[in-house]
Design an enzyme around this catalytic site. Structure first.
Site, PDB file in Angstrom:
ATOM      1  N   LYS A 163      -8.591 118.398  67.463  1.00 63.35           N
ATOM      2  CA  LYS A 163      -9.672 117.395  67.392  1.00 63.35           C
ATOM      3  C   LYS A 163      -9.453 116.270  68.396  1.00 63.35           C
ATOM      4  CE  LYS A 163      -7.658 113.725  65.368  1.00 63.35           C
ATOM      5  NZ  LYS A 163      -7.696 112.334  65.833  1.00 63.35           N
TER       6      LYS A 163
ATOM      7  N   ARG B 154      11.009 101.616  66.862  1.00 66.76           N
ATOM      8  CA  ARG B 154      11.768 101.683  68.106  1.00 66.76           C
ATOM      9  C   ARG B 154      11.852 100.299  68.754  1.00 66.76           C
ATOM     10  NH1 ARG B 154       9.454 103.235  72.932  1.00 66.76           N
ATOM     11  NH2 ARG B 154      10.900 104.161  74.432  1.00 66.76           N
TER      12      ARG B 154
ATOM     13  N   THR C   8     -13.340 111.213  64.807  1.00 69.05           N
ATOM     14  CA  THR C   8     -12.880 110.790  66.135  1.00 69.05           C
ATOM     15  C   THR C   8     -13.908 111.061  67.224  1.00 69.05           C
ATOM     16  OG1 THR C   8     -11.419 112.691  65.840  1.00 69.05           O
ATOM     17  CG2 THR C   8     -10.380 110.619  66.113  1.00 69.05           C
TER      18      THR C   8
ATOM     19  N   GLU D 209      -3.189 111.041  72.001  1.00 69.11           N
ATOM     20  CA  GLU D 209      -2.470 112.321  71.949  1.00 69.11           C
ATOM     21  C   GLU D 209      -3.191 113.443  72.695  1.00 69.11           C
ATOM     22  OE1 GLU D 209       0.467 112.783  71.067  1.00 69.11           O
ATOM     23  OE2 GLU D 209       1.000 112.058  69.070  1.00 69.11           O
TER      24      GLU D 209
ATOM     25  N   GLY E 188      -5.726 114.197  58.563  1.00 68.64           N
ATOM     26  CA  GLY E 188      -7.095 113.995  58.084  1.00 68.64           C
ATOM     27  C   GLY E 188      -7.755 112.846  58.828  1.00 68.64           C
TER      28      GLY E 188
ATOM     29  N   GLY F 209       2.276 104.777  61.365  1.00 64.98           N
ATOM     30  CA  GLY F 209       3.471 104.628  60.529  1.00 64.98           C
ATOM     31  C   GLY F 209       3.387 103.366  59.684  1.00 64.98           C
TER      32      GLY F 209
ATOM     33  N   ALA G  27      -5.982 104.053  61.214  1.00 62.01           N
ATOM     34  CA  ALA G  27      -4.886 103.305  60.588  1.00 62.01           C
ATOM     35  C   ALA G  27      -5.351 101.966  60.021  1.00 62.01           C
ATOM     36  CB  ALA G  27      -3.776 103.093  61.615  1.00 62.01           C
TER      37      ALA G  27
ATOM     38  N   GLY H   6       7.041 103.089  64.007  1.00 59.33           N
ATOM     39  CA  GLY H   6       6.400 101.827  63.657  1.00 59.33           C
ATOM     40  C   GLY H   6       5.163 101.540  64.477  1.00 59.33           C
TER      41      GLY H   6
ATOM     42  N   LYS I 102      -0.121 114.204  65.376  1.00 58.14           N
ATOM     43  CA  LYS I 102      -1.153 115.208  65.661  1.00 58.14           C
ATOM     44  C   LYS I 102      -1.026 115.631  67.107  1.00 58.14           C
ATOM     45  CE  LYS I 102      -4.350 113.114  62.311  1.00 58.14           C
ATOM     46  NZ  LYS I 102      -5.521 112.239  62.138  1.00 58.14           N
TER      47      LYS I 102
HETATM   48  N1  LIG Z   1      -3.415 105.315  64.727  1.00 62.13           N
HETATM   49  C1  LIG Z   1      -4.058 106.105  63.884  1.00 62.13           C
HETATM   50  O1  LIG Z   1      -5.118 105.712  63.355  1.00 62.13           O
HETATM   51  C2  LIG Z   1      -3.504 107.451  63.529  1.00 62.13           C
HETATM   52  C3  LIG Z   1      -3.993 108.102  62.392  1.00 62.13           C
HETATM   53  C4  LIG Z   1      -3.509 109.362  62.061  1.00 62.13           C
HETATM   54  C5  LIG Z   1      -2.542 109.961  62.861  1.00 62.13           C
HETATM   55  N2  LIG Z   1      -2.075 109.314  63.940  1.00 62.13           N
HETATM   56  C6  LIG Z   1      -1.028 109.988  64.712  1.00 62.13           C
HETATM   57  O2  LIG Z   1       0.204 109.320  64.477  1.00 62.13           O
HETATM   58  C7  LIG Z   1       1.062 109.480  65.601  1.00 62.13           C
HETATM   59  C8  LIG Z   1       1.594 108.110  65.993  1.00 62.13           C
HETATM   60  O3  LIG Z   1       0.494 107.357  66.453  1.00 62.13           O
HETATM   61  P1  LIG Z   1       0.331 105.793  66.204  1.00 62.13           P
HETATM   62  O4  LIG Z   1      -1.127 105.521  66.245  1.00 62.13           O
HETATM   63  O5  LIG Z   1       1.092 105.360  65.031  1.00 62.13           O
HETATM   64  O6  LIG Z   1       1.033 105.189  67.495  1.00 62.13           O
HETATM   65  P2  LIG Z   1       0.611 103.874  68.300  1.00 62.13           P
HETATM   66  O7  LIG Z   1      -0.288 104.264  69.405  1.00 62.13           O
HETATM   67  O8  LIG Z   1       0.122 102.819  67.372  1.00 62.13           O
HETATM   68  O9  LIG Z   1       2.001 103.384  68.870  1.00 62.13           O
HETATM   69  C9  LIG Z   1       2.737 104.135  69.800  1.00 62.13           C
HETATM   70  C10 LIG Z   1       3.987 104.623  69.124  1.00 62.13           C
HETATM   71  O10 LIG Z   1       4.719 105.415  70.041  1.00 62.13           O
HETATM   72  C11 LIG Z   1       6.073 105.086  69.916  1.00 62.13           C
HETATM   73  N3  LIG Z   1       6.786 105.494  71.123  1.00 62.13           N
HETATM   74  C12 LIG Z   1       6.497 105.187  72.402  1.00 62.13           C
HETATM   75  N4  LIG Z   1       7.424 105.757  73.216  1.00 62.13           N
HETATM   76  C13 LIG Z   1       8.281 106.425  72.421  1.00 62.13           C
HETATM   77  C14 LIG Z   1       9.450 107.194  72.656  1.00 62.13           C
HETATM   78  N5  LIG Z   1       9.911 107.397  73.887  1.00 62.13           N
HETATM   79  N6  LIG Z   1      10.097 107.722  71.602  1.00 62.13           N
HETATM   80  C15 LIG Z   1       9.642 107.535  70.335  1.00 62.13           C
HETATM   81  N7  LIG Z   1       8.552 106.804  70.034  1.00 62.13           N
HETATM   82  C16 LIG Z   1       7.881 106.266  71.088  1.00 62.13           C
HETATM   83  C17 LIG Z   1       6.069 103.594  69.714  1.00 62.13           C
HETATM   84  O11 LIG Z   1       7.293 103.151  69.199  1.00 62.13           O
HETATM   85  C18 LIG Z   1       4.932 103.471  68.698  1.00 62.13           C
HETATM   86  O12 LIG Z   1       5.404 103.735  67.406  1.00 62.13           O
HETATM   87  C19 LIG Z   1       0.212 110.168  66.680  1.00 62.13           C
HETATM   88  O13 LIG Z   1       0.490 111.539  66.683  1.00 62.13           O
HETATM   89  C20 LIG Z   1      -1.218 109.938  66.223  1.00 62.13           C
HETATM   90  O14 LIG Z   1      -2.096 110.974  66.651  1.00 62.13           O
HETATM   91  C21 LIG Z   1      -2.518 108.078  64.294  1.00 62.13           C
HETATM   92  O1  LIG Z   2      -7.308 106.915  67.643  1.00 62.02           O
HETATM   93  P1  LIG Z   2      -7.144 108.395  67.644  1.00 62.02           P
HETATM   94  O2  LIG Z   2      -8.113 109.101  68.521  1.00 62.02           O
HETATM   95  O3  LIG Z   2      -5.700 108.768  67.912  1.00 62.02           O
HETATM   96  O4  LIG Z   2      -7.450 108.900  66.164  1.00 62.02           O
HETATM   97  C1  LIG Z   2      -6.700 108.394  65.096  1.00 62.02           C
HETATM   98  C2  LIG Z   2      -6.658 109.356  63.949  1.00 62.02           C
HETATM   99  O5  LIG Z   2      -6.124 110.597  64.363  1.00 62.02           O
HETATM  100  C3  LIG Z   2      -7.987 109.546  63.289  1.00 62.02           C
HETATM  101  O6  LIG Z   2      -7.868 110.410  62.199  1.00 62.02           O
END
Ligand SMILES: NC(=O)c1ccc[n+]([C@@H]2O[C@H](COP(=O)([O-])OP(=O)(O)OC[C@H]3O[C@@H](n4cnc5c(N)ncnc54)[C@H](O)[C@@H]3O)[C@@H](O)[C@H]2O)c1
Ligand SMILES: O=P(O)(O)OC[C@H](O)CO
Length: 323
Positions: A182, A29, A239, A272, A127, A11, A131, A7, A99
């Site tokens: 990336k 969580r 990014t 990440e 991609g 997500g 979010a 979440g 990622k």
């Molecule tokens: N935010 C974006 O724009 C975006 C876009 C594409 C991909 N992603 C990828 O999605 C993935 C999640 O990123 P996000 O942006 O949704 O996260 P976020 O930075 O918004 O939030 C952090 C997340 O980590 C979780 N978390 C923290 N500690 C944890 C633990 N011990 N066990 C399980 N979960 C835990 C939290 O519950 C929360 O869901 C990452 O790999 C990120 O690279 C993010």
């Molecule tokens: O905010 P960042 O650097 O984790 O990038 C979010 C997404 O991965 C972009 O595609």
């Protein structure tokens, strides 16, 4: 029903997209996230200001996901293994959306998921996708990778909505490597910005970073066209150009001389690249692949001075552009 595991911002944004065509159950969580989504249709912790579809239901109980016929896995890369191990997956298809590369094991997220749930079909969604833009209905295109082309096309069709286009491929490794690498390069571009090194340097870093991504990807069995597509070059460009990126912003701080420890302390959101950089560097060494920008990002995260690291990068012997 589509289940979303995680979440955070991504997500939640994917739940918002999926809710246009399906019932959605989102596992978070944090109790505050579950309550906020169910009672106020907002994820104030990770995606504040976005009015969520009231059809999205949140839960803190992973067992409830057994009722879903598709699961989007959106926990941060370092936590995917633990979260999936506690989830009732069985043969439910998993679309992996994190990622990164798992520290210690050096596994891509597909390998992590397969080890925990060998009977679940695996796909990867990746991609250029901030979010907040996706959740706000802005036009976005992603790669949907699945080794089984029929399943990949079915998943791509199921997850697409008019503003969210999915492009299917069978190159799972390529999609995974683009998204993981990336993030590391985005930290490097942020450093260029924070240290005031100029636009030429940023463009050079994107191009030479893409060369690194391609060398590593090809060594690991990725296809060049995937690396040059949405999940590779597309996401790299996004990014490496915006402070909306957490990885780029981390790099800006490093470039201004702040320490990684300070910048990463007490962070709720995930950058990440900070976790992937050292394991990517090790994996590149294992594969005999030269990744000088990745190595530079590792040194900066370890506290090396920006001037020293940039000086060393520029002092390397000249070489041909290709190879
Ligand atoms: N935010 C974006 O724009 C975006 C876009 C594409 C991909 N992603 C990828 O999605 C993935 C999640 O990123 P996000 O942006 O949704 O996260 P976020 O930075 O918004 O939030 C952090 C997340 O980590 C979780 N978390 C923290 N500690 C944890 C633990 N011990 N066990 C399980 N979960 C835990 C939290 O519950 C929360 O869901 C990452 O790999 C990120 O690279 C993010
Ligand atoms: O905010 P960042 O650097 O984790 O990038 C979010 C997404 O991965 C972009 O595609």
């Amino acid at each position: 029903m589509i289940g979303v595991i995680g979440g955070g911002a991504w997500g939640t944004a994917l739940a918002q997209v999926a809710a246009q065509r399906s019932a959605v159950l989102l596992w978070a969580r944090e109790e505050a996230v579950v309550e906020g989504i169910n009672a106020g249709h907002e994820n104030a912790l990770f995606l504040p200001g976005c009015a969520l579809d009231p059809a999205i239901r949140a839960t803190g109980d992973l067992a409830e996901l057994a009722a879903c016929d598709l699961l989007l896995v959106v926990a941060p890369a370092q936590h995917v293994g633990a979260v999936l191990a506690a989830a009732p997956v069985g043969r439910i298809p998993l679309v992996l959306c994190a990622k990164g590369i798992e520290a210690g094991s050096k596994r891509l997220i597909g390998e992590v998921a397969r080890a925990v749930h060998p009977d679940a079909p695996i796909a990867v969604l990746s991609g250029p996708t901030f979010a907040h833009e996706v959740a706000g209905g802005m036009p976005t295109a992603v790669t949907l990778a699945c080794e089984d082309p029929a399943l990949g096309e079915a998943l791509a069709a199921r997850l697409a909505v008019p503003h969210f286009r999915t492009y299917a491929t069978t190159d799972v490794i390529g999609a995974e490597i683009g998204g993981a690498v990336k993030n590391v390069l985005a930290i490097g571009c942020g450093v260029v910005e924070g240290a005031g090194l100029g636009q030429n340097a940023r463009a050079a870093l994107i191009a030479r970073g893409f060369a690194e991504m391609t060398r590593f990807g090809l060594a690991r069995g990725a296809r060049a066209e995937t690396l040059a597509g949405l999940s590779g070059l597309g996401d790299l460009v996004l990014t490496c150009s915006s402070t909306s990126s957490r990885n780029f912003s981390l790099g800006v701080g490093l470039g201004r001389g702040e320490s990684a420890a300070t910048l990463l302390a007490d962070r709720r959101t995930v950058a990440e690249g900070a976790f992937t950089a050292p394991v990517l560097h090790d994996a590149a060494r294992d594969a005999g692949v030269d990744m000088p920008i990745t190595e530079a990002v590792c040194r900066l995260l370890d506290g090396a001075a920006v001037g020293d690291v940039i000086g060393d990068l520029l002092a390397r012997p000249l070489k041909g552009e290709v190879g």
